[in-house]
Design a protein around this motif. Sequence first.
Motif, short mmCIF file in Angstrom:
data_model
loop_
_atom_site.label_atom_id
_atom_site.label_comp_id
_atom_site.label_asym_id
_atom_site.label_seq_id
_atom_site.Cartn_x
_atom_site.Cartn_y
_atom_site.Cartn_z
N ASN A 123 0.82 -1.21 0.00
CA ASN A 123 0.00 0.00 0.00
C ASN A 123 0.85 1.26 0.00
OD1 ASN A 123 0.95 -0.35 2.56
ND2 ASN A 123 -1.02 -0.25 3.58
N PRO A 124 1.65 1.45 -1.05
CA PRO A 124 2.38 2.72 -1.14
C PRO A 124 1.39 3.87 -1.22
CG PRO A 124 2.43 1.57 -3.24
CD PRO A 124 1.83 0.63 -2.25
N PHE A 125 1.80 5.04 -0.73
CA PHE A 125 0.90 6.19 -0.79
C PHE A 125 0.73 6.61 -2.23
CE2 PHE A 125 2.87 7.00 3.52
CZ PHE A 125 1.82 6.41 4.19
N PRO A 126 -0.52 6.76 -2.68
CA PRO A 126 -0.74 7.17 -4.06
C PRO A 126 -0.27 8.62 -4.24
CG PRO A 126 -2.84 6.81 -2.91
CD PRO A 126 -1.76 6.56 -1.93
N ALA A 127 -0.02 8.99 -5.48
CA ALA A 127 0.36 10.37 -5.82
C ALA A 127 1.66 10.78 -5.14
CB ALA A 127 -0.76 11.35 -5.46
N MET A 128 2.51 9.80 -4.77
CA MET A 128 3.82 10.13 -4.21
C MET A 128 4.89 9.32 -4.91
SD MET A 128 3.63 10.50 -0.12
CE MET A 128 2.23 11.20 0.70
N ASP A 132 9.50 9.90 -1.88
CA ASP A 132 8.55 10.50 -0.93
C ASP A 132 7.90 9.45 -0.06
OD1 ASP A 132 9.10 12.99 -1.83
OD2 ASP A 132 7.39 13.14 -3.18
N ALA A 136 8.19 9.36 3.99
CA ALA A 136 6.92 9.94 4.47
C ALA A 136 6.86 9.98 5.99
CB ALA A 136 5.74 9.13 3.91
N PHE A 140 6.64 13.70 7.57
CA PHE A 140 5.39 14.13 8.20
C PHE A 140 5.51 14.15 9.71
CE2 PHE A 140 3.28 12.39 4.18
CZ PHE A 140 3.56 13.58 3.52
N ARG A 189 9.81 1.75 3.81
CA ARG A 189 9.10 2.88 4.41
C ARG A 189 8.96 2.67 5.92
NH1 ARG A 189 3.20 3.66 2.12
NH2 ARG A 189 2.86 1.82 3.39
#
Lengths: 280, 291, 325
Positions: A123-128, A132, A136, A140, A189
């Motif tokens: 589940n990588p963060f979408p739009a990154m 990033d 993350a 963050f 990550r």
Amino acid sequence: MEPSQQQEQQTHTLGDDSSEPLPQSDDHGRERFRIVTENVTVLFDGKAAIRNVSIAIRTNKVTAIIGPSGCGKSTFLRALNRLHDIQPNARVEGRILLDGEDITTLDATLVRRRIGMVFQKPNPFPAMSIFDNVVAGLRFNGIRKRSLLEEIAEEALRRAALWDEVKDRLRAPATSLSGGQQQRLCIARALAIEPEVLLMDEPTSALDPIATAKIEELIYELKRTYTIVIVTHNMQQAARVSDWTAFMYLGELIEFDKTRKIFTNPSKRQTEEYITGRFG
Amino acid sequence: MIERRLQPSPWVEYRRRIVNALGHGVVALATVVVLFPLIAVIWYTLREGIPGLTWDFFTQLPKPVGEVGGGMANAIVGSGIVVGLASLVAIPLGILAGIFISEYASARLAAAIRFVTEVMLGLPSILLGIFAYAVVVKPIGHFSAYAGAAALAIVMLPIVIKTTEEILRLVPRHIREAGLALGIPQWVVVLRIILRAASRGIVTGILLAVARAAGETAPLLFTALNNRFWHTTLDQPIATLPVQIFTYAVAPYEDWHRQAWAGALVLIGLVLVLSIVLRLVVSRTHFEHEQ
Amino acid sequence: MAAEVSSVRTVPQGRRFAYPWRGAVGNTVFFGLCLIAGIVVLLTLLAVIAQLVVESRPSIEAFGIGFLTRSVWDPVAEEFGALPFIYGTLVSSLLALLLAVPLSIGAAVFLVEIARGWVRSVLSFLIEALAAVPSVVYGVWGIFVLVPWLLEHVSMPLAETWGEAIPLVAPPATGPSMLSAAVILAIMVTPIITSVARDVLLAIPRAQREAALALGSTRWEAIRTVIGTARWGIFGAIILGLGRALGETMAVTMVIGNDPSIHTSLLQPAYTLASVIANEFTEATTPLYVSALIEIGLVLLLTTLVVNIVARLLVWSIARRYSQQ
């Protein structure tokens, strides 16, 4: 630490190396047990999904949790880093000690920084981008220094055995990676925030055999540094990667012992039936 | 051999086939008839509007009644100001409310807000004009850009909420959990990860709301009113494009009619361009769903 | 390699993170903001309703329930009754639905059951664009194109041939009229009914069509069973269109003729609730006049509220029933 000592003695009577001493810390002054749970019960809408699970997870070992689907192994794993907190209908009872501290007395985000988690589906963060995604958790949480982020990202990707495959395209979207690569990215990550414990919830169930083999190799490497708890429905995988194995059935912990013992000479009838494939 | 007891008569079969073909024809025809007005509206607006799209139209102030020439420059700028002011309120508020529904609210409260949002979407916009008149114009004592913006903000709010909430619900739960599992505080997860994943969809909602507000006339009639001059302060009546189009269209002057068409063309162009942009944006928004 | 790297990094946990306080405080603040936004939304609707009730009180006290049944509208004598506007709103909206419903349902069926691939997506796009065109643009088109055309090709011939026999089309036919308003409203609500009906039809499981086809139905017969299943949702779409028609303001104001008296003939001018507010609000000079106009707004509000709530419940019930399967 009284109850955990009891647990310790109990497992020793079951294990085959009862000559091991009992001290709480090893030669390097580290806790022998990273996580100790005492009578952990998780209820959803008042209905217990797991009951009275008491287990002591050894530092720098791989502990596998096996059992038929629906037995509560993921529920237990999620309790360990307080993911049930965000579900209003879930309640966790009992104590979970991380290095001797009750995790409910700590800030949930701090607990989660010490206990990383890898999920069933990548589940990588979408739009990154890949980069990033890896940083993350740091970014963050307020770490902005570029050079530090880059250094940690490289290190995490190396540890996750992904660096060589992505070092030339760190800016590419994370979703452009293959499933197996995405899962290793998710591991990187999690590693980037330098947790002490890594929880893995069926990390290879969505992957093909080759990617699975890579992840298993990686787990073997990682246990030198981290304490790993892996939930799997694949018994061969548990036998291959873990040092200790817990067998859960219908929300209860049936047996917890050295992996070798569980798979060769289990002491409970249900365990034996499960590993010989008679149910589940 | 099976004896077929239900032997349909050839006449019934024949009739069924005719009805089938006829039905297909009727619904296809209905579709054409439905689309015909759109084509007619676009065709006439282009034909009548293009001659009016002069340099003056975009740069000049309206001429006094009866004089030929002038433009809608102040109304175009005015629309920008009023819609901009409304956006300043409606967009943050709408996004926060959308987040509240999808991330925090209990099922019952979420359903209640969702329901209220739907009801607000169906309210005639002129009623929002009355509301803004009562709470902004009356206390101040005169019409103003603020009052117009207040009315438009209420027009925009439910649109922003609805699209934000719907798109946030599409972001899979395991993305949230991945963020939390990294020890990132929940609010940072929402703002920096979830919102980012949903950003295309939320931009869609914002554009939709802006397009809708830019074309609204009724709520501005007695809030922003109108003004023949450049606007100097926001607490005075202000010209807006839709109101100016309305005023010119119902007035008895040829030249004003020409300008009304030109204004209509600008509005319809804005809406169609935004619709196309939205289509492209939305068609590229998709998430892998949880198993 | 891993062991070597890890021995270097034994940074105490927590210290490296710059803002340890951000978690708890940030969560509370952010949750608070979201909660406030959610409550503001609920309050806004209540405030709109409350404000309209409060502002109409002078008129309600002056005219009582008779406001709804009187047809006098005389600002000079300060005598106000809403009947002509209620009549105009209901008749123009219902007439519009009469024209729009068959076309909309036909188009929705075509989009869902027959059109495929790019035809379907282009048509869907056009219908959504049709819904997005601002009301005032329809008004401009209506006033300069539709009204003259209707007068010449529909109203005049109708009045000449049938005017004597049928009161509904009695002369004199005027350009701006109930009929013009109904036609422009029909054009404006068609895309709404079409797109909601389309969504309702899409929610019906594929299996139902296949079941009908498997029994030897023709495609048209299969479509009819699907429409039968979706009938309440489609009814909801129609009611939603009605809500929109009742409240539509600008385009109607520009083509209906704005005459506050009740004519039997549809070819003559009329007035609607929304139009009279749009036209007269800025001209209303006395507090009672303003209050009467706001009471008209209140009537419109209550009508559209009821209509919208009914429509939403119908559409949702269909969506819910099939999403749970």
